[in-house]
Design a protein around this motif. Structure first.
Motif, PDB file in Angstrom:
ATOM      1  N   UNK A 280       0.752  -1.280   0.153  1.00 26.61           N
ATOM      2  CA  UNK A 280       0.058   0.193   0.129  1.00 26.61           C
ATOM      3  C   UNK A 280       0.771   1.280   0.013  1.00 26.61           C
ATOM      4  N   UNK A 281       2.259   1.129   0.249  1.00 26.90           N
ATOM      5  CA  UNK A 281       3.034   2.171   0.004  1.00 26.90           C
ATOM      6  C   UNK A 281       3.646   2.541  -1.550  1.00 26.90           C
ATOM      7  N   UNK A 282       3.049   3.755  -1.944  1.00 24.79           N
ATOM      8  CA  UNK A 282       3.421   3.875  -3.314  1.00 24.79           C
ATOM      9  C   UNK A 282       4.492   4.937  -3.680  1.00 24.79           C
ATOM     10  N   UNK A 283       5.681   4.446  -4.146  1.00 25.13           N
ATOM     11  CA  UNK A 283       6.711   5.464  -4.367  1.00 25.13           C
ATOM     12  C   UNK A 283       6.254   6.284  -5.697  1.00 25.13           C
ATOM     13  N   UNK A 284       5.765   7.499  -5.234  1.00 29.04           N
ATOM     14  CA  UNK A 284       5.369   8.332  -6.425  1.00 29.04           C
ATOM     15  C   UNK A 284       6.314   9.164  -7.021  1.00 29.04           C
ATOM     16  N   UNK A 285       7.099   8.598  -7.946  1.00 30.53           N
ATOM     17  CA  UNK A 285       8.094   9.522  -8.768  1.00 30.53           C
ATOM     18  C   UNK A 285       7.468   9.584  -9.934  1.00 30.53           C
ATOM     19  N   UNK A 286       7.674  10.857 -10.150  1.00 36.26           N
ATOM     20  CA  UNK A 286       7.060  11.444 -11.508  1.00 36.26           C
ATOM     21  C   UNK A 286       7.510  10.589 -12.856  1.00 36.26           C
ATOM     22  N   UNK A 287       8.674  10.062 -12.640  1.00 36.32           N
ATOM     23  CA  UNK A 287       9.401   9.483 -13.816  1.00 36.32           C
ATOM     24  C   UNK A 287       9.180   8.140 -13.986  1.00 36.32           C
ATOM     25  N   UNK A 288       8.434   7.364 -12.906  1.00 33.01           N
ATOM     26  CA  UNK A 288       8.164   5.915 -13.104  1.00 33.01           C
ATOM     27  C   UNK A 288       6.810   5.468 -12.541  1.00 33.01           C
ATOM     28  N   UNK A 289       5.688   6.304 -13.165  1.00 28.53           N
ATOM     29  CA  UNK A 289       4.306   5.861 -12.864  1.00 28.53           C
ATOM     30  C   UNK A 289       3.767   5.349 -13.926  1.00 28.53           C
ATOM     31  N   UNK A 290       2.800   4.101 -13.313  1.00 22.96           N
ATOM     32  CA  UNK A 290       1.888   3.737 -14.530  1.00 22.96           C
ATOM     33  C   UNK A 290       0.426   3.716 -13.546  1.00 22.96           C
ATOM     34  N   UNK A 291      -0.591   4.086 -14.264  1.00 19.85           N
ATOM     35  CA  UNK A 291      -1.961   4.136 -13.810  1.00 19.85           C
ATOM     36  C   UNK A 291      -2.973   3.570 -14.659  1.00 19.85           C
ATOM     37  N   UNK A 292      -3.504   2.506 -14.104  1.00 23.21           N
ATOM     38  CA  UNK A 292      -4.513   1.710 -14.994  1.00 23.21           C
ATOM     39  C   UNK A 292      -5.942   2.617 -14.816  1.00 23.21           C
ATOM     40  N   UNK A 293      -6.545   2.667 -16.059  1.00 21.68           N
ATOM     41  CA  UNK A 293      -7.938   3.539 -16.140  1.00 21.68           C
ATOM     42  C   UNK A 293      -8.745   2.378 -17.027  1.00 21.68           C
ATOM     43  N   UNK A 294      -9.837   1.684 -16.288  1.00 17.99           N
ATOM     44  CA  UNK A 294     -10.780   1.037 -16.982  1.00 17.99           C
ATOM     45  C   UNK A 294     -12.071   1.482 -16.910  1.00 17.99           C
ATOM     46  N   UNK A 295     -12.822   1.371 -17.877  1.00 21.81           N
ATOM     47  CA  UNK A 295     -14.192   1.790 -18.218  1.00 21.81           C
ATOM     48  C   UNK A 295     -15.079   1.175 -18.941  1.00 21.81           C
ATOM     49  N   UNK A 296     -16.330   1.262 -18.613  1.00 22.05           N
ATOM     50  CA  UNK A 296     -17.349   0.442 -19.187  1.00 22.05           C
ATOM     51  C   UNK A 296     -18.912   0.951 -19.138  1.00 22.05           C
ATOM     52  N   UNK A 297     -19.692   0.535 -19.801  1.00 21.84           N
ATOM     53  CA  UNK A 297     -21.130   0.999 -19.834  1.00 21.84           C
ATOM     54  C   UNK A 297     -21.836   0.955 -18.369  1.00 21.84           C
ATOM     55  N   UNK A 298     -21.440   0.374 -17.717  1.00 24.75           N
ATOM     56  CA  UNK A 298     -21.856   0.270 -15.918  1.00 24.75           C
ATOM     57  C   UNK A 298     -21.492   1.098 -15.107  1.00 24.75           C
ATOM     58  N   UNK A 299     -20.246   1.938 -15.739  1.00 26.01           N
ATOM     59  CA  UNK A 299     -19.761   3.020 -14.738  1.00 26.01           C
ATOM     60  C   UNK A 299     -20.594   4.277 -14.868  1.00 26.01           C
ATOM     61  N   UNK A 300     -20.579   4.854 -13.452  1.00 26.82           N
ATOM     62  CA  UNK A 300     -21.148   6.283 -13.556  1.00 26.82           C
ATOM     63  C   UNK A 300     -20.733   7.400 -14.356  1.00 26.82           C
ATOM     64  N   UNK A 301     -19.563   7.301 -14.788  1.00 22.74           N
ATOM     65  CA  UNK A 301     -18.993   8.392 -15.630  1.00 22.74           C
ATOM     66  C   UNK A 301     -18.173   7.598 -16.838  1.00 22.74           C
ATOM     67  N   UNK A 302     -18.080   8.368 -17.834  1.00 23.63           N
ATOM     68  CA  UNK A 302     -16.959   7.940 -19.022  1.00 23.63           C
ATOM     69  C   UNK A 302     -15.706   8.117 -18.831  1.00 23.63           C
TER      70      UNK A 302
END
Length: 468
Positions: A280-302
């Motif tokens: 749960x401890x994330x090393x938030x370095x601006x040059x080494x980050x990946x963030x997954x974004x998933x979406x679908x028709x059952x989400x509240x927002x697009x």
């Protein structure tokens, strides 16, 4: 008498659909398009709406997903306050939409085109020791599918658990013979909303367009490439398919695994347990980050539309986009135009050859709006360019499965990887400049002087664009 009864039934169905559109329509432009289709095309308009137009955000899949979220560990809301850097607001937006925080310590490998991509994928699959998760929109039989069959046979004998999801429409050609072979080997395989006449109207439109492979929870792949020999041999009338994929070694792979696990729950109601727990401890370095974004028709927002919209609006110097299906919503169109008119270098790389004529007409129908605002459009001439890439300001990139169209934003299940890394952005930028350099730069004068027949086709495509 029967004519009057049938006409009465038709009127009742039409009125009920009109009321449903007015109550649950996603967007005014799309709602208006459906209303016009229903009244202009008697019977046919209703059939099209039942096939492609209904909003199912409250259907069974939505309830299944909500039940799953109740059983999964709740995200730590304190992580949001730890986001740092100039993309803090984007990180927060993506987190609130998809519940995946940016996470560092990942090794990334950009993969271009079929041979390179599949060589690396097969090598990773050979290294699997505990489990393989594989999910594709298009899974077609051929050399690749046969090679996977042999590989799965070896891995199952070694004690590796193999789970597979394929889309019921995208992989419609996948034969029962092949599926039976998978099951006989010990592969757990399920279709996503398979084609069935009994639920034809409720299963056709909402598709799982994701492409995900996860090996042992720590190595993952995603991007635009499907399991199809056309990436190796080409396709008649179109040529060779060109595409991009991403290999992730590290903690972000476990987030892609969670996306797979959610889809697995949707197809068979089995809750899988992750192999390993991400710290749960994330090393938030601006040059080494990946963030997954998933979406679908059952989400509240697009989620994916907001992702593209935000990256475009955040751009200060440039934003380069490679995508075969750029059919923007009004919000995205305004974002692209506003960026270009404010001095941002906005460039689009689009395949000159399309795999669907009507969709290609629709894509081309927006060119004049782009060119007027100073957006540069490059037409890629060699085969079919299928990549879904955005790179901006040598700092942020997106690679994944989502197109820039309403289908990806509202109707498909999609997933993208957002990379906050200078070196990776520069790599994608260099590749974009190389591909656009071999393409044709379309000018405004050239475009407006196109034959009237093309203008007519594009006009037809634009009318239907809200329905795609």
């Amino acid at each position: 008498m029967w004519t009057s009864i049938l006409f009465g039934i038709y009127i009742l169905i039409t009125l009920s659909i009109v009321i449903a559109i007015l109550l649950y329509g996603a967007r005014p432009s799309k709602s208006l398009a459906w209303l016009l289709a229903i009244f202009a095309i008697p019977v046919g308009g209703i059939i099209l709406y039942l096939l492609l137009g209904r909003n199912r955000r409250k259907n069974k899949l939505v309830q299944l997903k909500r039940n799953l979220f109740k059983r999964l560990p709740k995200p730590d809301q304190n992580q949001v306050g730890a986001f740092e850097g100039k993309y803090k607001r984007l990180m927060t937006l993506f987190y609130n939409n998809s519940h995946f925080p940016p996470i560092g310590n990942n090794k990334l490998q950009l993969l271009k085109d079929g041979k390179t991509t599949f060589d690396v994928i097969f090598n990773a699959l050979e290294q699997a020791q505990r489990e393989i998760h594989i999910q594709y929109y298009i899974f077609e039989e051929g050399e690749l599918a046969n090679a996977l069959l042999l590989l799965f046979e070896r891995k199952v004998l070694e004690g590796v658990k193999v789970r597979m999801i394929y889309d019921g429409i995208g992989s419609f050609s996948l034969s029962k013979v092949y599926l039976k072979k998978l099951v006989a080997l010990g592969v757990e395989v399920y279709p996503f909303l398979p084609f069935k006449f009994g639920r034809f109207f409720s299963s056709l439109n909402y598709r799982n367009h994701r492409k995900i492979i996860v090996v042992d929870g720590h190595t993952a792949f995603t991007g635009g490439i499907n399991i199809s020999d056309k990436y190796l041999k080409g396709e008649p009338g179109v040529g060779k398919w060109h595409d991009m994929h991403l290999k992730i070694d590290g903690p972000a792979a476990s987030h892609l695994n969670q996306v797979f696990m959610m889809d697995w729950y949707l197809v068979c109601q089995e809750l899988l347990e992750p192999l390993e727990h991400v710290d749960s401890v994330y090393k938030l370095k601006e040059d080494s980050l990946v963030q997954i974004v998933s979406g679908g028709p059952d989400d509240d927002f697009s989620a994916l539309e907001q992702t593209y919209f935000s990256i475009i609006n955040t751009a200060k110097k440039y934003v380069y986009i490679t995508n075969p299906y750029i059919i923007p919503s009004q919000a995205l169109l305004k974002a692209l135009q506003t960026a270009a008119l404010s001095g941002v270098d906005v460039r689009l790389l689009v395949s000159e050859n399309g795999d669907n004529r009507l969709v290609s007409w629709s894509v081309h129908s927006y060119f004049e709006s782009f060119l007027k605002s100073g957006i540069k459009i490059y037409l890629f001439p060699d085969g079919f360019l299928h990549s879904k890439i955005i790179v901006s300001d040598d700092a942020i990139s997106s690679i994944g499965t989502a197109n820039l169209d309403d289908r990806s934003f509202e109707q498909n299940y999609e997933v993208n990887a957002i990379v906050y890394e200078k070196e990776f952005a520069e790599l994608l930028k260099s590749d974009f400049l190389k591909d656009s350099g071999s393409g044709h730069l379309l000018t405004y004068d050239e475009y407006v002087e196109r034959p009237w027949t093309k203008k007519l086709k594009e006009g037809i495509g634009k009318i239907f664009s809200p329905l795609f």
